[in-house]
Design an enzyme around this catalytic site. Structure first.
Site, PDB file in Angstrom:
ATOM      1  N   ASP A 195      -9.266  -2.736   2.569  1.00  0.00           N
ATOM      2  CA  ASP A 195      -9.019  -2.006   3.813  1.00  0.00           C
ATOM      3  C   ASP A 195     -10.063  -2.331   4.875  1.00  0.00           C
ATOM      4  OD1 ASP A 195      -6.866  -0.739   2.569  1.00  0.00           O
ATOM      5  OD2 ASP A 195      -8.154   0.853   1.778  1.00  0.00           O
ATOM      6  N   ASP A 249       0.827  -1.203   0.000  1.00  0.00           N
ATOM      7  CA  ASP A 249       0.000   0.000   0.000  1.00  0.00           C
ATOM      8  C   ASP A 249       0.867   1.261   0.000  1.00  0.00           C
ATOM      9  OD1 ASP A 249      -2.685   0.315  -0.326  1.00  0.00           O
ATOM     10  OD2 ASP A 249      -3.158   0.553   1.805  1.00  0.00           O
TER      11      ASP A 249
END
Length: 204
Positions: free
Chosen positions: A95, A49
């Protein structure tokens, strides 16, 4: 007109509904087998990420250009919309799902501790939904990480990698709690898959 364009709030809502369905289905069918496997995946995705958000345009491009139920979209406050090409705040399904699986693992660990503390043959901690310290801490850590993500997004005006904030909150809070309760070794040796199978049998 794509889901992220002005006037497509209804399509964004539909996108979110489908996204929640995908998340719930995934959370109901998958589990981590151990703390080590969970930590390895979380740390790996943390690095992924960070690299593809801060050092390349890949994640921002995917998030804003691909219109599919792979993200949640929420309208940005009106006073911040004028200079933006994309008028939604975005949260990727990953997420939610990956941290959610970790929190589910913590809940399985709690049920394991409850069964060890009360090994009566007719007791079924799997059927007792009362949250304990690990579930509460996991949820609080996730909420804290998510709050930091949106705060950083608001302050910088730039896309933020949510796992950059969520993963440290989850790891530090969980390890700190286990250490303070003298259960760190138990957590590291806990078999989440075995407990998951017991829970499924008890509920079925």
């Amino acid at each position: 007109m794509g889901l992220g364009e002005v006037g497509d709030g209804g399509l964004a809502t539909l996108n979110n509904i489908i996204g929640w369905g995908i998340c719930l289905q995934t959370l109901g069918t998958l589990t981590f087998s151990s703390f080590q496997s969970a930590a390895t995946l979380l740390v790996g995705l943390f690095a992924y990420d960070v690299i593809f958000t801060f050092f390349t345009p890949v994640m921002v491009t995917v998030a804003t250009k691909i219109e599919a139920p792979i993200k949640f979209e929420y309208p940005i406050l009106t006073d911040a919309m004028n200079n933006l090409a994309y008028h939604f705040s975005i949260l990727g399904l990953g997420d939610v799902v990956i941290p959610g699986l970790f929190v589910g693992f913590l809940y399985s660990f709690e049920r394991f501790l409850a069964s060890e503390a009360n090994p009566a043959p007719n007791s079924s901690p799997a059927l007792n939904p009362k949250p304990g310290p690990y579930l509460t801490t996991g949820l609080g850590a996730y909420a804290t990480g998510l709050g930091l993500t949106f705060a950083a997004n608001r302050i910088t005006g730039a896309g933020q990698p949510a796992l950059f904030y969520i993963v440290p909150c989850l790891m530090l809070a969980t390890l700190g709690l286990a250490q303070s309760r003298g259960e760190l070794k138990t957590l590291l040796s806990f078999d989440g898959k075995e407990q998951y199978d017991k829970d499924q049998a008890a509920q079925g």
